[in-house]
Design an enzyme around this catalytic site. Structure first.
Site, PDB file in Angstrom:
ATOM      1  CG  ASP A 180      66.019  -7.184 -56.855  1.00  0.00           C
ATOM      2  OD1 ASP A 180      66.002  -7.118 -58.095  1.00  0.00           O
ATOM      3  OD2 ASP A 180      65.094  -6.781 -56.136  1.00  0.00           O
TER       4      ASP A 180
ATOM      5  CG  HIS B 271      68.645  -7.648 -52.458  1.00  0.00           C
ATOM      6  ND1 HIS B 271      68.797  -6.401 -53.004  1.00  0.00           N
ATOM      7  CD2 HIS B 271      67.304  -7.924 -52.533  1.00  0.00           C
ATOM      8  CE1 HIS B 271      67.609  -5.945 -53.392  1.00  0.00           C
ATOM      9  NE2 HIS B 271      66.696  -6.846 -53.107  1.00  0.00           N
TER      10      HIS B 271
ATOM     11  CG  ASP C  80      39.662  -2.812 -57.449  1.00  0.00           C
ATOM     12  OD1 ASP C  80      39.599  -2.746 -56.211  1.00  0.00           O
ATOM     13  OD2 ASP C  80      39.150  -1.973 -58.196  1.00  0.00           O
TER      14      ASP C  80
ATOM     15  CG  HIS D 255      65.173 -11.278 -53.283  1.00  0.00           C
ATOM     16  ND1 HIS D 255      65.420 -11.227 -54.636  1.00  0.00           N
ATOM     17  CD2 HIS D 255      64.529 -10.123 -52.976  1.00  0.00           C
ATOM     18  CE1 HIS D 255      64.937 -10.091 -55.121  1.00  0.00           C
ATOM     19  NE2 HIS D 255      64.390  -9.416 -54.143  1.00  0.00           N
TER      20      HIS D 255
ATOM     21  CG  HIS E 133      68.682  -2.570 -56.244  1.00  0.00           C
ATOM     22  ND1 HIS E 133      68.168  -3.717 -56.804  1.00  0.00           N
ATOM     23  CD2 HIS E 133      67.727  -2.091 -55.414  1.00  0.00           C
ATOM     24  CE1 HIS E 133      66.936  -3.907 -56.351  1.00  0.00           C
ATOM     25  NE2 HIS E 133      66.643  -2.939 -55.504  1.00  0.00           N
TER      26      HIS E 133
ATOM     27  CG  ASP F 141      69.184  -5.333 -59.716  1.00  0.00           C
ATOM     28  OD1 ASP F 141      68.339  -4.567 -60.218  1.00  0.00           O
ATOM     29  OD2 ASP F 141      69.455  -5.351 -58.498  1.00  0.00           O
TER      30      ASP F 141
ATOM     31  CB  SER G 273      61.422  -7.536 -46.048  1.00  0.00           C
ATOM     32  OG  SER G 273      61.768  -6.451 -46.895  1.00  0.00           O
TER      33      SER G 273
ATOM     34  CG  HIS H 253      62.585  -7.555 -51.251  1.00  0.00           C
ATOM     35  ND1 HIS H 253      63.790  -7.045 -51.682  1.00  0.00           N
ATOM     36  CD2 HIS H 253      62.536  -7.332 -49.904  1.00  0.00           C
ATOM     37  CE1 HIS H 253      64.443  -6.530 -50.643  1.00  0.00           C
ATOM     38  NE2 HIS H 253      63.722  -6.701 -49.561  1.00  0.00           N
TER      39      HIS H 253
END
Lengths: 561, 561
Positions: free
Chosen positions: B172, B150, B451, B83, B376, B204, B242, B85
């Site tokens: 998930d 989800h 970074d 998915h 979840h 999950d 989202s 995310h």
């Protein structure tokens, strides 16, 4: 009025007016301190510390800002300490360092805890022990002390009666109707004070966002017993080191299941020693053992009662989770976090929980079982309180802005007029005259940081520096120049830390720096050192941003030889 | 077995054995990535990022450790993305930088979101769009895709059928039985796969500690409507950018109450553009307005749908709370945090809440009203799942140690034998042979920090440096010596940052340093620069600890002239 509105300095204080100035605890959970002024005399209620957050790195403690009173410490008639928690007594040693003979007024347990703390600071305080029902005249302030129930025994509210009106300050409190020690919040006294007229009511806002009623502490006892009944190995319980009643229930449950108890952690050992000696903690005969004896006992006869419930890295529980404590946990041990989870500590606490579980321990926390109840009054209790006291004015204390506003709404719902609900913040000035309380101004009231041996020397600018250093590291560029010859004698030498690049990455920029610096020295012999350093800063700053996409602290040093 | 136990390198992979190696997501919530290997080919499921915690200062993102596969990228047959995310797709750009033509397999929305992200990285990926019910042969892996529900539409579970056995990976998921889009988790498919035999079930674990069932998303709609019905001014809603269904319900509630909606925040505008274009978000005709139009509308006709629900300092909501956003909030505006409160973010979120309340806004969050439900499956749903699939082996995924262990216990309670519950961690090696799954070893699997422009250059030692710098600051001592004359030509110059003392405090130690350094130079001409620097470090280090009670980073620099 909304908190956060900027007000000017207050008017001069008129005779007969009682001025109330919170120096901490309004806008944060911690460092509670309120100043009462009348006819040239000052009474202080509480003097606590605040624990730093992540945007205050390296800070040990945060104190209330004493500057409003520090020139007038001779006028202070006393400090009333409502109970023995750090956020109410922790800053007393710092206040007494300024003047050691300010009298401390509080209950037996509260004074015993602050005296133990002051001993570490080598201060012997003047104290006045009071108990519920007592009235003491402290200068122009007539103080009546009222029993309240909280997560530490022997807590007191204080009614301050003056010619300007009567103020009732709850301190921290809740209204458990079946407390372990039978000492309930004295609503009869609240009712009597209310009938005589409470002009200004300062009330604990901590749980003002929480609906309903705080569960009684007693319910935890049977849960602890159930857990110990099914535990086949060692039981480790963590809680605050001052929570006498919680620890009492652990002792009782252990006793019932034939387990011995060992106190682990310096503050746990010290506080429970005091509480037992004064009779607040009833220790079943022969139940206590020390760490050495624990090794000799079978696992199913041991309870370790320890500190570290907030994930503090140096406390017993964290060290057990990391495997670097004298007590080594085994698969099958049961750990009970009989404690709150203070917002902001989640990451640390769950790091400890994960560590304990990796060792095979079972972990029970308040998310899964009733092993903790709060020490503060929820909305339902606050409603009772407002309806019993029926105050003219309300000033919510102890909490962040959101808590204070929520508490104000509860007061309003019981009929306190909106304009009589004073939403204030640290440094707000409230004047009470003939029973009418109004916000009249604002005084400076900053955070005072304790770090190592320094108090108040760290500024917010220093913390900003630390944040930059912590997130981006630094680059120091050192060059030795000779102005006469217009040459660079040594360097540029580059030292970087936390920037996380191989030092060779800087080779490319060294030449640029050298060129710019030589040009600057040769073009104008009058350039100050600061100007030369700025030349270096510009060259490397631009390069680092473009090349590494970073903004480290840049420390250019130009020396002359 | 318990996670955390140290294992050695795995045996060589035998033909016909399917090897499963999680490279992220087991031991943390984020950077989910699992590698499947069989007969020389590699299939990857998910490739997400982890957001840093406070003990990882300055880090932008944390990636899965690709080192286990980076020499074998030519063998990768594809990356299945369950998915859209960030914690499942966010590291794809970093993987494709190593090899741009690895095929990405996912649903329409998932691929649209990753493609938008890759466009920013100037990568055009190879993609294969799949939908529930599809089966694709990816090398030796036969993948069947199964609809799951989800907190983002179009999520898929994947069944991976191989000669070694069948693996079902939920991604998930939750099991909302009345989802907004009618697309439920396909338990019929789970049942069919279970009857055929699921040898290893990856499930999950995020909510495995949460009792009961996750509330249906639909319940939020009426709460939002109620809030909008009573709002008299502007309504500001914050959620994840989202969460298409949450935002759908905001649009619907706004529509019903005659309000226009403005999307605020870059990712909100971008994602909702994609979702609307693809038909996942149904936008009522004429409801959307832009920021300029908002200024023209009466306050009671406005909804601002914005980012920043986790207190991110640069996001729209934080900037509104600070008063430095184009949208100025007024007393009486209503802010709804229609979002989770991710552990560790409490301090930032409540800082924003307090800021909004100081401006006079009312703030509603999930602590007071049903304005958020989790994405979840809770314990009740997981029980259904295990009972329907009846897997031979279970490997909990997605979570910290505590979540994985809780999930394993749920599986065990449904009858999965304890020895078939594989509690693993990042880098664990699980081999599946003839339907039997066992942990056979462990490979190196560290945190890879992004970074600025650097990837993987920051080490844990650098982060340790940053922590010291952030908490204690640094002291740099610069001296120029002449070995021939045995004298100090310049310095010692002391530069301190974050140490928070007036620089004059160092005058006293400068002399000590100078003396020690001269003595060292004169006593032995062969001292290396490093040795001289150590002399300086010792003198100032001891002094700072004793005098200031601090342990800043000490950077001694000795130059020669």
């Amino acid at each position: 009025m909304a908190p956060g509105s900027r007000l000017s300095a207050p008017p001069a204080l008129k005779p007969g007016t009682c001025r109330i100035v919170p120096l901490g605890g309004l806008g944060e959970v911690g460092r509670n301190m309120t100043v009462f002024e009348l006819d040239g005399k000052i009474l202080i209620v509480d003097c606590g510390v605040l624990f730093p957050e992540e945007h205050q790195p390296g800070v040990d403690l945060i104190l209330p800002d004493f500057s409003y009173i520090e020139d007038r410490l001779d006028d202070v008639v006393g400090v009333v300490l409502t109970h023995g928690h750090e956020d109410h007594i922790g800053a007393v040693p710092y206040l007494l360092r300024l003047k050691a003979d300010i009298p401390l007024i509080g209950s037996t347990l509260t004074l015993a805890l602050i005296e133990a703390k002051l001993e570490e600071h080598r201060i012997s305080p003047l104290t006045l022990t009071v108990t519920e029902g007592d009235t003491e005249h402290l200068g122009p302030f007539e103080c009546e002390f009222v029993a309240v129930n909280h997560s530490i025994p022997d807590a007191l509210a204080v009614a301050i009666k003056t010619q300007a009106g009567t103020v009732l300050h709850t301190g921290d409190f809740k209204m458990d109707q079946l407390p372990l020690d039978g000492r309930i919040t004295d609503l009869r006294a609240f009712a009597r004070l209310g009938e005589d007229g409470v002009d200004l009511f300062l009330t604990d806002s901590t749980n003002a966002e929480v609906p309903g009623f705080t569960t009684t502490e007693k319910e935890i006892g049977s849960v602890l017993e159930g857990l110990m009944a099914r535990a086949s190995q060692r039981v480790i319980v963590a809680s605050f080191a001052s929570h006498v009643h919680r620890i009492q229930q652990v002792l009782d449950a252990a006793h019932q299941h034939g387990r011995k108890v060992c106190f682990v952690g310096r503050s746990m050992v010290r506080n429970m020693g005091i509480a037992a000696k004064l009779g607040y903690l009833k220790v079943p005969e022969g139940i206590l053992v020390d760490l050495k004896q624990v090794d000799q006992l079978p696992d199913d006869q041991v309870v370790l009662m320890c500190t570290g419930s907030q994930g503090e890295p140096m406390a017993a529980l964290s060290r057990m989770a990391n495997g670097d404590h004298r007590i080594q946990l085994n698969a099958g041990d049961l750990v009970i976090l009989a404690s709150s989870l203070i917002p902001g500590n989640e990451t640390s606490v769950f790091r400890v929980v994960n560590g304990l579980m990796k060792l095979g321990a079972e972990v029970v926390h308040k998310g899964m079982a009733k092993v903790h109840v709060s020490g503060h009054a929820s909305q339902g209790e606050l409603l009772y309180c407002y309806n019993i006291v029926k105050p003219t004015h309300v000033m919510p204390v102890h909490g962040e802005t959101r808590h204070l506003i929520a508490n104000g709404k509860i007061a309003e719902s019981t009929g306190v007029p909106r304009e009589n609900i004073l939403l204030t913040e640290d440094g707000s000035v409230v004047d009470l005259t003939d029973g009418v309380a109004r916000v009249t101004g604002q005084v400076e009231c900053g955070f005072v940081y304790v770090d190592g041996s320094s108090i108040g020397e760290i500024t917010d600018a220093d913390l900003k520096d630390r944040q930059v250093l912590g997130e981006e590291g630094f680059i120091s560029i050192i060059s030795v120049v000779n102005r006469q010859t217009g040459t660079i004698v040594s360097g540029p030498d580059i030292h970087a830390r936390g920037v996380a690049e191989d030092d060779s990455v800087f080779d490319e920029v060294k030449l640029k720096i050298a060129r710019a610096l030589e040009e600057a020295v040769q073009s104008n012999a009058d350039h100050t050192t600061h100007q030369l350093q700025q030349v270096v800063r510009r060259v490397i700053g631009t390069w680092v941003n473009r090349k590494l996409r970073r903004r480290p602290m840049i420390v250019p040093v130009v020396l002359e030889a």
